[in-house]
Write a protein that holds these residues in place. Structure first.
Motif, PDB file in Angstrom:
ATOM      1  N   ASP A 304       0.838  -1.190   0.000  1.00 47.14           N
ATOM      2  CA  ASP A 304       0.000   0.000   0.000  1.00 47.14           C
ATOM      3  C   ASP A 304       0.878   1.247   0.000  1.00 47.14           C
ATOM      4  O   ASP A 304       2.055   1.197   0.379  1.00 47.14           O
ATOM      5  N   ARG A 305       0.289   2.361  -0.465  1.00 46.95           N
ATOM      6  CA  ARG A 305       0.973   3.649  -0.416  1.00 46.95           C
ATOM      7  C   ARG A 305       0.137   4.593   0.417  1.00 46.95           C
ATOM      8  O   ARG A 305      -1.028   4.871   0.076  1.00 46.95           O
ATOM      9  N   ASP A 306       0.695   5.025   1.522  1.00 46.68           N
ATOM     10  CA  ASP A 306      -0.011   5.929   2.434  1.00 46.68           C
ATOM     11  C   ASP A 306      -1.397   5.394   2.779  1.00 46.68           C
ATOM     12  O   ASP A 306      -2.384   6.136   2.848  1.00 46.68           O
ATOM     13  N   GLY A 307      -1.487   4.043   2.978  1.00 47.99           N
ATOM     14  CA  GLY A 307      -2.726   3.427   3.409  1.00 47.99           C
ATOM     15  C   GLY A 307      -3.622   2.928   2.298  1.00 47.99           C
ATOM     16  O   GLY A 307      -4.584   2.201   2.560  1.00 47.99           O
ATOM     17  N   THR A 308      -3.335   3.257   1.052  1.00 38.85           N
ATOM     18  CA  THR A 308      -4.145   2.797  -0.080  1.00 38.85           C
ATOM     19  C   THR A 308      -3.505   1.560  -0.690  1.00 38.85           C
ATOM     20  O   THR A 308      -2.350   1.606  -1.143  1.00 38.85           O
ATOM     21  N   VAL A 309      -4.241   0.447  -0.705  1.00 36.32           N
ATOM     22  CA  VAL A 309      -3.702  -0.817  -1.223  1.00 36.32           C
ATOM     23  C   VAL A 309      -3.559  -0.716  -2.737  1.00 36.32           C
ATOM     24  O   VAL A 309      -4.506  -0.385  -3.448  1.00 36.32           O
ATOM     25  N   LEU A 310      -2.343  -1.008  -3.226  1.00 37.32           N
ATOM     26  CA  LEU A 310      -2.061  -0.951  -4.652  1.00 37.32           C
ATOM     27  C   LEU A 310      -1.897  -2.332  -5.279  1.00 37.32           C
ATOM     28  O   LEU A 310      -2.157  -2.500  -6.466  1.00 37.32           O
ATOM     29  N   ALA A 311      -1.445  -3.305  -4.501  1.00 37.38           N
ATOM     30  CA  ALA A 311      -1.198  -4.639  -5.065  1.00 37.38           C
ATOM     31  C   ALA A 311      -1.310  -5.679  -3.966  1.00 37.38           C
ATOM     32  O   ALA A 311      -0.960  -5.419  -2.813  1.00 37.38           O
ATOM     33  N   THR A 312      -1.798  -6.862  -4.343  1.00 38.41           N
ATOM     34  CA  THR A 312      -1.853  -8.000  -3.428  1.00 38.41           C
ATOM     35  C   THR A 312      -1.426  -9.253  -4.181  1.00 38.41           C
ATOM     36  O   THR A 312      -1.460  -9.295  -5.412  1.00 38.41           O
ATOM     37  N   SER A 313      -1.015 -10.262  -3.422  1.00 40.25           N
ATOM     38  CA  SER A 313      -0.618 -11.524  -4.050  1.00 40.25           C
ATOM     39  C   SER A 313      -1.820 -12.390  -4.368  1.00 40.25           C
ATOM     40  O   SER A 313      -1.694 -13.394  -5.065  1.00 40.25           O
ATOM     41  N   ARG A 348       4.270   0.527   2.090  1.00 38.86           N
ATOM     42  CA  ARG A 348       4.331  -0.488   3.142  1.00 38.86           C
ATOM     43  C   ARG A 348       3.991  -1.855   2.541  1.00 38.86           C
ATOM     44  O   ARG A 348       3.070  -1.966   1.722  1.00 38.86           O
ATOM     45  N   CYS A 349       4.755  -2.864   2.958  1.00 37.42           N
ATOM     46  CA  CYS A 349       4.463  -4.244   2.574  1.00 37.42           C
ATOM     47  C   CYS A 349       4.034  -5.003   3.819  1.00 37.42           C
ATOM     48  O   CYS A 349       4.728  -4.981   4.845  1.00 37.42           O
ATOM     49  N   THR A 350       2.890  -5.661   3.733  1.00 42.48           N
ATOM     50  CA  THR A 350       2.355  -6.443   4.851  1.00 42.48           C
ATOM     51  C   THR A 350       2.277  -7.907   4.434  1.00 42.48           C
ATOM     52  O   THR A 350       1.748  -8.225   3.364  1.00 42.48           O
ATOM     53  N   ALA A 351       2.836  -8.793   5.270  1.00 39.83           N
ATOM     54  CA  ALA A 351       2.836 -10.243   5.006  1.00 39.83           C
ATOM     55  C   ALA A 351       2.086 -10.950   6.126  1.00 39.83           C
ATOM     56  O   ALA A 351       2.337 -10.679   7.304  1.00 39.83           O
ATOM     57  N   SER A 352       1.178 -11.860   5.754  1.00 37.99           N
ATOM     58  CA  SER A 352       0.366 -12.564   6.754  1.00 37.99           C
ATOM     59  C   SER A 352       0.225 -14.027   6.375  1.00 37.99           C
ATOM     60  O   SER A 352       0.078 -14.365   5.196  1.00 37.99           O
ATOM     61  N   ASN A 353       0.304 -14.893   7.382  1.00 39.03           N
ATOM     62  CA  ASN A 353      -0.114 -16.284   7.220  1.00 39.03           C
ATOM     63  C   ASN A 353      -0.847 -16.720   8.479  1.00 39.03           C
ATOM     64  O   ASN A 353      -1.158 -15.880   9.341  1.00 39.03           O
TER      65      ASN A 353
END
Length: 564
Positions: A304-313, A348-353
């Motif tokens: 995301d950029r400044d809280g706006t999601v731009l891409a996801t896997s 920001r890159c966020t990773a979750s499992n």
């Protein structure tokens, strides 16, 4: 004598056998007896017959017979002095199969998975003959042949085997025999996939290992771990680095067997992602945001950029056409074409499992302009050099390009290029450009201030011009205070650095590197400079000193007179 025996003698039943002679000698020495029986189990009775119906000597043997007496021979014998005569009786004792046992072939060595093994049901005695066989494994019926053949032995064939032999009178059962299948196998507890930190036990098992003298060798990914008599490998708190393929080799006196590798998988939450931001200028203005993470199972990634999601896997969000997204295992790449200031910000890159979440952030500063140098940012003097200013293409009105060198404004105009038909050494420096629309106000059009303060200026790009040494600058003087000291100083302008040598006639006095100084001379070299100090100057030190400078681009020299 004559002997008579019943034709149907059954095991355990009492039977009588008759031995007799057709004569009698009441007062003689003739003896009639049975030979070959067990006197402890038998009763013998005899009588003489002398009447009108006949004359004879009779001896009756009353006993019961076991299966071991089958085919046994008894003798009815009469003797008188040293003379004897006898009659033979063969016993036919009817009995169920006896002395039944299992014979395993091969009888020595380890039986391995894939081998062929034969189990034979052998009978010591049976009358009437055996009419059928039954096989059992661990109590379960298995087959009805005399020889049980196991082709391609499996690990599951390990167990206790026995057979039954049958005839018309009953059945005989063999003692159970263990068929040892020597096959190593690894198991994991609580599971082959565990979370990081879980106490995990790996067991290397061989069927029927209890009571055997076994040695165990453990491996991970083919590398030796440990060896001993323990069949377990304990990992008190399994770590991600413990994941891999585990195997063990079990050894006994007959040989060894190696288990098939077991894959131990360790799950763990995402580590802190690695976030990479960069801009490419060759071939267009491209900003790349790349995120990579270490986790198991793979993580779901989002940028995301400044809280706006731009891409996801996973499912992609709606994006402008100039955005491109590429996802792979634990990696996500966002490409922004025609990048400009509007694309700057905190990414920001966020990773979750299933086990947790981690994130990382960086600020991307995108410039409105980028500067390209052709043919290269490092060229020899005299090369034709072109600097091109690439803008975002969204300026208001016709674009105007301002050029700067070392922070000083050079010019502004509609041309996106700055050309040097034959570049000189003095043209080198750090260049920048700025793009604005002709309709935009130019707050610094008359300013010579540093252009890097403008957010719409390109980054500073150095242009290096390689040129040969200019004529060296030489100076000399004699210092008499505190002694006679002669000083000769040589300096030169060149790029790259020049090698300097100082000579007096044919005598090498000093150089910047690679040569010993002359006697009484102390040398102080620095970048493109050489200082020679002559101690205790004498008349012979007078003369013309020549300083020669050289680099890959060329050479130059100059001379100075030194007087003592």
């Amino acid at each position: 004598p004559s002997a008579a025996a019943p034709l149907d003698v059954r095991e355990g039943q009492s039977s009588s056998l008759e031995c007799s002679t057709p004569y009698a000698c009441p007062w003689g020495d003739a003896v009639l007896r049975w030979e070959g029986h067990d006197p402890r189990q038998a009763t013998v009775s005899g009588w003489l017959q002398m009447d009108t119906s006949g004359v004879g000597h009779h001896l009756t043997l009353s006993t019961s017979f076991s299966w071991r007496d089958h085919s046994k021979k008894l003798l009815c014998e009469v003797s008188l002095g040293s003379r004897t005569a006898s009659t033979e009786v063969v016993l036919w004792v009817r009995h169920a199969p006896k002395d039944v046992r299992v014979r395993v072939s091969p009888s020595s060595g380890n039986i391995r998975v894939g081998d062929t093994v034969s189990l034979t049901c052998e009978v010591g005695s049976s009358h009437p003959p055996v009419s059928g066989y039954r096989w059992y494994k661990d109590g379960a019926a298995l087959g009805s042949e005399r020889v049980l053949t196991l082709r391609g032995v499996r690990r599951e064939d390990h167990g206790r085997y026995h057979c039954e032999a049958q005839n018309a009178l009953g059945a005989g059962t063999a003692p159970a025999t263990t068929l040892p299948v020597f096959s190593a196998e690894i198991s994991a507890s609580p599971a082959a996939e565990v979370r990081e930190g879980t106490a995990t036990t790996l067991s290397c098992d061989v069927p029927g290992r209890e009571g055997q003298e076994l040695n165990y060798t453990w491996y991970r990914n083919g590398a030796w771990l440990k060896e001993g008599t323990a069949h377990t490998l304990l990992l008190p708190a399994v770590a991600a680095s413990d994941a891999g393929y585990y195997s063990c080799k079990v050894t006994n006196r007959q040989g060894s067997d190696t288990a098939q590798p077991l894959s131990l998988s360790v799950t763990y939450p995402p580590r802190t992602p690695t976030l990479t931001l960069f801009q490419e200028t060759q071939g267009g203005r491209l900003a790349v945001v790349r995120c990579a993470v270490d986790s198991h199972p793979p993580a779901a990634l989002a940028i995301d950029r400044d809280g706006t999601v731009l891409a996801t896997s996973g499912a992609q969000v709606a994006l402008p056409q100039r955005f491109g997204v590429a996802a792979s295992r634990n990696a996500l790449r966002l490409e922004i074409r025609d990048a400009g200031p509007r694309d700057g910000g905190k990414y920001r890159c966020t990773a979750s499992n299933a086990h947790g979440t981690a994130s990382a952030a960086k600020v991307l500063v995108t410039r409105a302009a980028e500067l390209l140098i052709q043919p290269s940012a490092e060229v020899p003097e005299g090369t034709a050099v072109t600097l091109t200013c690439v803008g975002p293409g969204d300026a208001a009105g016709e674009p105007l390009y301002a050029w700067y060198r070392n922070g000083k404004r050079l010019r502004e105009g509609p041309a996106p290029t700055l050309r040097f038909p034959s570049v000189r050494g003095e043209d080198a420096g750090a260049f920048q450009c700025r793009v604005r629309g002709s309709n935009d106000s130019d707050s610094d059009s008359d300013s010579d201030s540093d252009s890097d303060s403008d957010s719409d200026a390109s980054g500073a790009v150095p242009l290096r011009v390689l040129y040969p040494p200019r004529p060296p600058v030489l100076s000399s003087f004699l210092q008499t205070r505190g002694g006679r000291l002669g000083i000769i100083q040589c300096s030169v302008d060149s790029d790259p650095e020049s090698r300097l040598t100082l000579r007096r006639g044919d005598v090498l006095v000093a150089c910047t590197r690679g040569c010993p100084p002359a006697p009484r001379v102390r040398v102080t070299p620095s970048y493109n400079s050489l200082r020679a100090e002559i101690q205790d100057v004498v008349l012979e030190d007078e003369g013309t000193y020549v300083c020669q400078a050289g680099n890959a681009q060329g050479s130059a020299s100059a001379a100075v007179e030194f007087r003592a």
